[in-house]
Motif scaffolding. Structure first.
Motif: not given
Lengths: 282, 440
Positions: A209-213
């Protein structure tokens, strides 16, 4: 009555004989000289015809081996047979054997039913590739496992199964031949063929997952949040696009334990030495 | 009685459920926050022009078309931009959106808000196309192809027929129907605007015969506007498909892989034509549209004039909210629409309806094996063989589906609707299409 039977036998037998004679001469005339090496190489191959080597099948791979010179042969590798089979082929062809570390496929997602509970009910077609086109999946993670098992269906070696408790596929490391079928079929590109250390240990980031934490954690408690703690243990670990990646060069025997225990979300999975059939987090 | 026009092969007759036919268009009102996606069309996403903290008015240009196949995006409300980043969209995937907090309702002064109908078209064809481009108009029937490209037909092709698509063949949806009843004259003037660009005089408004009110409203005006004809068509799904409509009206076939212009036709949805009228003669960019909110679980169904970016949940609340039986919320019609992952997702330029459906209406048993009845091939309006495509897809033989012309599939869903073995044939076709596109 009996005359007809005899006549039939004679006529049909005659035709068969004539055809056999014709076929014999035709096959002599149009015989294709077969490279005896191909057959010898094929003997050594696992005959899975999985296409994991990049060729159309085992016969095609044998052909490529037989035609290859020393340099080209070094580029050929049967992932299913592994080093053992490659050694046999090398001795048949009189080349030096190629040494490659054994590899297995790993699932880079830890979105189990517990970590990433379902938000919506999906009652569509039971295929990940179709589901991925419709929505981000039951969990809401746009990069996570869809749990519908396209990889299980495509695995020819019975090495993948959906765990009924976690909902995500588990790789049977004894059966996995790293043919790469699961890597190609997964619409989320979650599988990776990774080398196994000599004692069978492995360490990898089970998240893509490359979304923000903060956004990623809304959907999955085991998501990588790019906290950079892993990079402090080994500077070779890279964090890009809010996602950590542990390269092959990081020795799991040395750093595995430390990396896994440093990860605050449990996104790093450390597979202990001596190959076992289950991943440790199960 | 003369036989009503329709397309030649395939097609189905799903139940109509047009429960909102008689509900006049109401203003949906303003939500607290709107989420305006920068990609509401086919092609490249628009480039964002605003920043967090900027004040915008209704009709402010907030994102610019990136390249030719793209479209401008305009603010649909007045207020402050509070976020310019990816937000969870309709499918659960994050999409780039401009989030605006609504403050008052202040319009750009250039927009003509007077109620009168403007009838003169004092522009040249080039000016008209430029105005359509500057208003960010895209095909509102659902495909979202940027209208200026479609309207400016290449010079090597000759278009002799303009067809206005007033066929709303999806069950439940009545947005176009109501628009034709209430804005008949504006639509006809819109057709005159397109006529001017094409350099022709005629226009055919195709309406299916189950919309008598729309046919009456339009027919009343055809005496005043020379060249405009209303053509009643037989009710059959998917008559609203561009190629099907051309066959129905003119008898011509659009060749595989070609455009309607190759058959000498231009088809525009009536909603798009109305938007063209507003853009050219009222200076109003495209930032609102008619949306039908309906379904068997909808307490107060109706047709609404909705600002683009309004969350679907706002409309659902307005219509009585979700009830216990609601199993699915659909964006679009039940045949081609998509099941929403996130009901806070915004209405876009392409959302024709929001449907709340019960489990009884949406639930589908799992598919069994193909029984080779051939019904899917019989109903396919393109003449494909969906059972064969489905079989190939199940064996991962995507390259072979090219020979079955799967790329001509219009994704109408007739095959899956009719399949007695309940096979997800439409999903197979869509998968084959996307795999082929990826490989190309």
């Amino acid at each position: 009555m009996e005359d007809i039977v005899v006549l039939n036998i004679l006529v049909l037998g005659g035709i068969a004989l004539a055809a056999a004679v014709v076929l014999y001469f035709v096959s002599q005339k149009f015989a294709v000289a077969d490279n005896p090496k191909v057959a010898a190489v094929e003997e050594c191959l696992p005959q899975a015809n999985c296409g994991g080597c990049g060729k159309a099948g085992c016969h095609d791979f044998a052909n490529a081996c037989a035609q290859a010179d020393e340099a080209a042969f070094a580029g050929l590798y049967c992932p299913v047979g592994g080093s053992k089979v490659m050694q046999q082929i090398a001795s048949v062809l009189g080349f030096a054997a190629v040494e490659k570390a054994p590899t297995v496929s790993v699932l880079r997602c830890n979105g189990t039913c517990e970590n990433a509970p379902a938000k919506v009910c999906y009652d569509g077609v039971s295929s990940c590739r179709i589901a991925a086109r419709i929505s981000s999946g039951q969990t809401g993670c746009p990069d996570g496992c869809l749990r519908l098992g396209d990889c299980v269906k495509v695995c020819k070696f019975d090495a993948l199964h959906i765990d009924p408790v976690t909902g995500i596929p588990v790789v049977d490391r004894d059966k996995c031949t790293s043919c790469g079928a699961c890597v190609n079929i997964c619409p989320r590109h979650l599988f990776e063929i990774r080398p196994v250390a000599a004692d069978g240990s492995q360490v990898y980031v089970a998240c893509r997952n490359t979304q923000k934490g903060a956004v990623a954690r809304k959907n999955c408690s085991a998501a990588c949040i790019a906290c950079l703690k892993c990079t402090k243990i080994n500077p070779e670990v890279k964090v890009e696009n809010n996602l950590s990646y542990i390269p092959d060069t990081v020795d799991p025997r040395e750093f595995g334990e430390a990396l896994a225990s440093a990860c605050p979300t449990g996104a790093i999975i450390y597979q202990r030495g001596t190959a076992s059939k289950e991943t440790p987090d199960d | 009685m003369t036989k009503l026009k329709t397309f030649s092969i395939g097609g189905i007759h799903p139940d109509k459920y047009k429960i909102t036919t008689d509900s006049p268009i109401q203003d949906a009102g303003l939500p607290e926050t709107v989420y305006i996606p920068v990609k509401q069309h086919i092609g490249a996403p628009a480039k964002i022009l605003v920043q967090k903290g900027d004040k915008v008015k209704v009709g402010t240009h907030i994102a610019d078309a990136d390249g030719i196949v793209s479209a401008d995006v305009f603010s649909s409300v007045s207020g402050e931009v509070i976020k310019v980043e990816a937000v969870e969209g309709e499918f659960g995937y994050h999409e780039d959106m401009i989030t605006i907090r609504v403050e008052g309702d202040e319009w750009e002064p250039s927009i003509d808000r007077s109620p009168g109908i403007v009838r003169d078209i004092p522009y040249t064809p080039e000016q008209i196309v430029a105005k359509i481009r500057e208003a960010g108009i895209v095909g509102m029937g659902g495909a979202g192809y940027p209208t200026p490209i479609k309207t400016a037909v290449p010079t090597d092709k000759k278009v002799d027929t303009l067809i206005l698509n007033g066929i709303e063949c999806e069950p439940f949806l009545t947005a176009d129907d109501r628009l034709m009843v209430e804005k008949a004259e504006q639509i006809i003037i819109g057709s005159k605007i397109i006529n001017k660009v094409l350099g022709i005089q005629n226009a055919i408004i195709a309406v299916d015969e189950n919309k008598p009110r729309a046919i009456a409203a339009l027919s009343k005006l055809t005496k005043r506007y020379v060249g405009v004809n209303v053509q009643a068509c037989a009710t059959k799904y998917p008559q609203g498909g561009e190629k099907q409509l051309i066959t129905a009206i003119t008898g011509r076939e659009v060749p595989s892989g070609k455009l309607p212009a190759d058959a000498g036709c231009l088809v525009q949805n009536v909603g798009t034509v109305y938007a063209i009228y507003e853009a050219v003669l009222k200076n109003k960019p495209l930032f609102e549209r008619i949306v039908t909110v309906s379904g068997d679980c909808c307490k107060h169904p109706g047709n609404f004039l909705v600002r683009v970016g309004t969350p679907a949940s706002f409309l659902i609340e307005k219509c009585g909210g979700l009830c216990d039986e609601t199993a699915q919320v659909l964006f679009g019609g039940p045949m081609m629409g998509t099941s929403a992952f996130n009901i806070n997702a915004p209405v876009t330029k392409l959302t024709s309806g929001i449907l709340l459906l019960s489990d009884a209406m949406t639930h589908k048993e799992l598919g069994t094996d193909c029984i080779r009845c051939g019904k899917c091939a019989e109903v396919c309006p393109i003449g494909l063989q969906p059972f064969l495509i489905g079989r190939l897809v199940r064996e991962n033989m995507f390259e072979e589906t090219r020979g079955c012309h799967v790329s001509d599939c219009i994704e109408c869903g007739c095959c899956a609707y009719t399949c007695p073995a309940r096979l997800p044939l439409l999903d197979f076709c869509k998968l084959a299409k996307s795999e082929l596109k990826r490989k190309k």
